[in-house]
Scaffold this motif. Structure first.
Motif, mmCIF file in Angstrom:
data_model
loop_
_atom_site.group_PDB
_atom_site.id
_atom_site.type_symbol
_atom_site.label_atom_id
_atom_site.label_comp_id
_atom_site.label_asym_id
_atom_site.label_seq_id
_atom_site.Cartn_x
_atom_site.Cartn_y
_atom_site.Cartn_z
ATOM 1 N N GLY A 20 9.084 -28.771 -21.196
ATOM 2 C CA GLY A 20 8.554 -29.197 -22.498
ATOM 3 C C GLY A 20 7.046 -29.389 -22.480
ATOM 4 N N PHE A 21 6.336 -28.483 -21.771
ATOM 5 C CA PHE A 21 4.874 -28.631 -21.656
ATOM 6 C C PHE A 21 4.203 -28.702 -23.030
ATOM 7 N N ARG A 22 4.612 -27.772 -23.905
ATOM 8 C CA ARG A 22 3.975 -27.692 -25.223
ATOM 9 C C ARG A 22 4.963 -28.215 -26.261
ATOM 10 N N PRO A 23 4.455 -28.863 -27.301
ATOM 11 C CA PRO A 23 5.363 -29.488 -28.272
ATOM 12 C C PRO A 23 6.043 -28.475 -29.187
ATOM 13 N N LEU A 62 5.641 -33.142 -20.924
ATOM 14 C CA LEU A 62 4.762 -32.848 -22.060
ATOM 15 C C LEU A 62 3.302 -33.036 -21.636
ATOM 16 N N CYS A 63 2.471 -32.090 -22.003
ATOM 17 C CA CYS A 63 1.043 -32.102 -21.653
ATOM 18 C C CYS A 63 0.392 -33.404 -22.130
ATOM 19 N N ILE A 64 -0.158 -34.169 -21.199
ATOM 20 C CA ILE A 64 -0.737 -35.468 -21.561
ATOM 21 C C ILE A 64 -1.993 -35.291 -22.408
ATOM 22 N N PHE A 65 -2.608 -34.114 -22.295
ATOM 23 C CA PHE A 65 -3.819 -33.862 -23.092
ATOM 24 C C PHE A 65 -3.524 -33.594 -24.559
ATOM 25 N N GLU A 66 -2.248 -33.360 -24.898
ATOM 26 C CA GLU A 66 -1.908 -33.303 -26.325
ATOM 27 C C GLU A 66 -2.247 -34.664 -26.951
ATOM 28 N N TYR A 97 -6.435 -35.174 -26.670
ATOM 29 C CA TYR A 97 -7.415 -34.323 -27.346
ATOM 30 C C TYR A 97 -6.817 -33.250 -28.247
ATOM 31 N N PHE A 98 -5.770 -32.535 -27.783
ATOM 32 C CA PHE A 98 -5.381 -31.311 -28.490
ATOM 33 C C PHE A 98 -4.715 -31.573 -29.831
ATOM 34 N N ALA A 99 -3.736 -32.458 -29.864
ATOM 35 C CA ALA A 99 -2.943 -32.623 -31.083
ATOM 36 C C ALA A 99 -3.746 -33.342 -32.156
ATOM 37 N N PRO A 102 -7.836 -26.952 -12.840
ATOM 38 C CA PRO A 102 -7.583 -26.052 -13.972
ATOM 39 C C PRO A 102 -6.137 -26.138 -14.461
ATOM 40 N N CYS A 103 -5.940 -25.771 -15.702
ATOM 41 C CA CYS A 103 -4.594 -25.775 -16.297
ATOM 42 C C CYS A 103 -4.012 -24.366 -16.262
ATOM 43 N N PHE A 104 -2.727 -24.277 -15.953
ATOM 44 C CA PHE A 104 -2.033 -22.986 -15.970
ATOM 45 C C PHE A 104 -0.946 -22.950 -17.037
ATOM 46 N N TYR A 105 -0.914 -23.968 -17.874
ATOM 47 C CA TYR A 105 0.235 -24.119 -18.778
ATOM 48 C C TYR A 105 -0.155 -24.036 -20.250
ATOM 49 N N GLY A 106 -1.068 -23.139 -20.568
ATOM 50 C CA GLY A 106 -1.325 -22.884 -21.978
ATOM 51 C C GLY A 106 -2.622 -23.444 -22.518
ATOM 52 N N ILE A 107 -3.459 -23.982 -21.638
ATOM 53 C CA ILE A 107 -4.778 -24.427 -22.063
ATOM 54 C C ILE A 107 -5.804 -23.610 -21.308
ATOM 55 N N ASP A 108 -6.793 -23.132 -22.018
ATOM 56 C CA ASP A 108 -7.824 -22.330 -21.380
ATOM 57 C C ASP A 108 -8.905 -23.267 -20.867
ATOM 58 N N TYR A 166 5.244 -36.768 -18.289
ATOM 59 C CA TYR A 166 4.050 -36.033 -18.699
ATOM 60 C C TYR A 166 3.640 -35.050 -17.617
ATOM 61 N N CYS A 167 2.973 -33.974 -18.027
ATOM 62 C CA CYS A 167 2.196 -33.187 -17.078
ATOM 63 C C CYS A 167 0.817 -33.812 -17.028
ATOM 64 N N ASP A 168 0.322 -34.055 -15.807
ATOM 65 C CA ASP A 168 -1.044 -34.553 -15.648
ATOM 66 C C ASP A 168 -1.748 -33.770 -14.545
ATOM 67 N N ALA A 169 -1.348 -32.492 -14.375
ATOM 68 C CA ALA A 169 -1.830 -31.701 -13.237
ATOM 69 C C ALA A 169 -3.350 -31.544 -13.230
ATOM 70 N N CYS A 170 -3.966 -31.464 -14.401
ATOM 71 C CA CYS A 170 -5.426 -31.279 -14.428
ATOM 72 C C CYS A 170 -6.153 -32.553 -14.005
ATOM 73 N N LEU A 171 -5.431 -33.660 -13.935
ATOM 74 C CA LEU A 171 -6.023 -34.930 -13.514
ATOM 75 C C LEU A 171 -5.673 -35.265 -12.071
HETATM 76 S S1 SF4 Z 1 -2.554 -29.211 -16.582
HETATM 77 FE FE1 SF4 Z 1 -3.501 -30.695 -18.022
HETATM 78 S S2 SF4 Z 1 -4.005 -29.504 -19.860
HETATM 79 FE FE2 SF4 Z 1 -2.517 -28.303 -18.649
HETATM 80 S S3 SF4 Z 1 -0.497 -28.830 -19.443
HETATM 81 FE FE3 SF4 Z 1 -0.875 -30.193 -17.716
HETATM 82 S S4 SF4 Z 1 -1.835 -32.023 -18.635
HETATM 83 FE FE4 SF4 Z 1 -1.954 -30.372 -20.157
#
Ligand code: SF4
Length: 487
Positions: free
Chosen positions: A186-189, A252-256, A259-261, A398-404, A449-454
């Motif tokens: 459920g990375f993206r809503p 779910l992407c924590i950056f939604e 910032y994103f949503a 870097p993000c590999f799950y739909g964010i550039d 949450y996904c928090d991989a970029c952090l």
């Molecule tokens: S790596 Fe960061 S930006 Fe990409 S899905 Fe995970 S939390 Fe969101």
């Protein structure tokens, strides 16, 4: 950073849905500004219109009036995989089965190269991962004859989707049915809405974010759960679990939230604006500072700045004016162009700033182009002190799950300690919210949450082997070892 896409779908027997789809896409414009498109079905024929540009540029009244039908999907795109040109605009269409099918994708698949071969495409072809999925579905079509109850695509999706790896929220349609699919993390809503009253539904809607339901008068029913497919047609809404419980892990992407949503979006049942205010409140408790005014980097830093001001008791004020008619700074490709774009976009309010000790709240620091220019602008305008407070932890991977996102070399927090960043940005102090406080601000505690970029901890395997060594003393991130072309 660029959100990769927004998706929308509507099934409303007896209504013309092209205008509803336009309105839904318009509400999702922030999720992708490179191209827009929709596919509409009258039950027999699917018509697709897509082009480069914003939703309002691609569709005018004449185009919409020519799109006849009660079933549609729509898409706004920013590219993460595949070039930014018309061929990769979505929905992707394949002329198989009775009237073909169309697909819109938000996310990023992490094993596209393997799938390219399976889809019968030539290795090295410049295609988007969404096109690859459309190819895979098309190649699975023979033998999955249409069923008026389930639609032609249901069986194909049940066979193909479990093979996909990465981030995907899909909307799809054949001539008669609408489908929504969410990956097992459920990375993206993706949410489900209803047109009309609960006891007499007049139609069903799928959207990346709930405001796209609000604008067309639909009611939010629920978010699709990770790994779920919904099939919508004359029989109503049918839910199918495409993955075993072992494979499902809510991320779910924590950056939604950061910032994103949109602030008026509901995710995990929480309104994003409230979560952003609480981030500011917790940041004020965690990193207090003696100052005269709290201000935001507009617009996305505003709710957290309001929260910081409320909790600290320091007055909130406006320090920067944003030119609303200039696009996001990432549109300019090279660094120098980005710097001047920030200058064109933001201008200081001198009378509010002069001689003041400022707390400047932003939601994130990625490359640092914007915030560095902002600090310089505020100092030139007479600020006595500039204290930066960031409502997300250091963005170091870097993000590999739909964010550039930029490469790791370009991410400020991957290359500098806090003290080094303070000096580089020209700030009197710099503090980031902790990950625990960020999660506490969002709630609910059981949510994943996904928090991989952090953190550098990627929940789904990424393209090349990542070996994460401990962070060097004073650094915020670990070290990425090994060659990572394209990362
Ligand atoms: S790596 Fe960061 S930006 Fe990409 S899905 Fe995970 S939390 Fe969101």
């Amino acid at each position: 950073m660029k959100e990769a896409c927004g998706v929308f779908g509507v099934y409303a027997p007896g209504r013309q849905v092209a205008q509803l789809t336009f309105d839904g896409l318009y509400a999702l414009q922030h999720r992708g500004q490179e191209s827009a498109g929709m596919a509409v079905s009258d039950g027999e024929t699917i018509t697709v219109v897509k082009d480069m540009g914003l939703v309002a540029t691609v569709f005018d009244e004449r185009t919409l009036s020519g799109l006849i039908g009660h079933l549609a999907i729509g898409h706004t795109r920013y590219s993460t995989h595949g070039s930014s040109d018309w061929t990769n605009a979505q929905p992707a269409y394949r002329p198989v089965g009775r009237a073909g099918f169309a697909l819109g994708h938000n996310g990023n698949l992490t094993e596209t190269d393997v799938l390219v071969e399976r889809a019968g495409m030539l290795p090295g072809m410049t295609v988007s991962d969404s096109d690859v999925v459309a190819g895979l579905l098309a190649s699975a079509f023979p033998g999955s004859a249409g069923d008026p109850e389930t639609g032609e695509l249901a069986g194909v999706l049940e066979a193909v989707v479990p093979e996909l790896v990465g981030a995907f929220s899909f909307v799809l349609m054949d001539a008669t049915h609408l489908y929504g699919v969410r990956d097992p993390n459920g990375f993206r809503p993706l949410c489900l809405g209803r047109l009309g009253p609960a006891d007499r539904p007049e139609g069903w809607v799928l959207a990346s974010e709930s405001p796209a339901l609000d604008v067309i008068g639909a009611t939010l029913v629920r978010e699709l759960v990770p790994g779920e497919m919904v099939v919508i047609g004359p029989g109503g809404v049918r839910s199918v679990r495409l993955f075993s419980t072992d494979e499902v892990d809510d991320r779910l992407c924590i950056f939604e939230f950061v910032y994103f949503a949109r602030p008026d979006t509901r995710l995990h049942g929480i309104e994003v604006h409230g979560a952003r205010r609480r981030m500011g409140e917790l940041l004020a408790r965690q990193a207090p500072v003696d100052a005269d005014m709290v201000m935001a980097v507009p617009e996305s830093g505003v709710p957290a700045a309001e929260g910081y001001a409320k909790e600290s008791g320091i007055p909130y004020g406006q320090g920067l004016v944003k030119n609303r008619y200039i696009g996001r700074t990432f549109i300019d490709p090279d660094h120098q162009a980005r710097v001047s774009a920030v200058r064109r976009k933001l201008n200081p309010l001198r009378d509010n700033i002069e001689s003041k000790r400022l707390v400047v709240v932003d939601d994130s620091i990625v490359r640092s182009t914007t915030i560095r220019s902002v600090v310089a602008m505020l100092r030139e305008a007479g600020a006595a002190e500039v204290h930066l407070r960031v409502s997300s932890p250091p963005f170091a991977w870097p993000c590999f799950y739909g964010i550039d996102t930029p490469t790791r070399e370009e991410l400020l927090a991957a290359n500098m300690s806090i003290a080094e960043m303070e000096r580089y940005l020209g700030a009197d102090s710099l503090a980031y919210i902790t990950l625990d406080n960020l999660k506490a601000a969002i709630g609910p505690p059981e949510a994943g949450y996904c928090d991989a970029c952090l953190t550098g901890e990627y929940p789904v395997k990424v393209p090349l082997t990542l070996e994460v060594a401990p962070a060097p003393p004073g650094r915020t991130g670990g070290v990425l070892q090994g060659a990572l072309p394209g990362v």
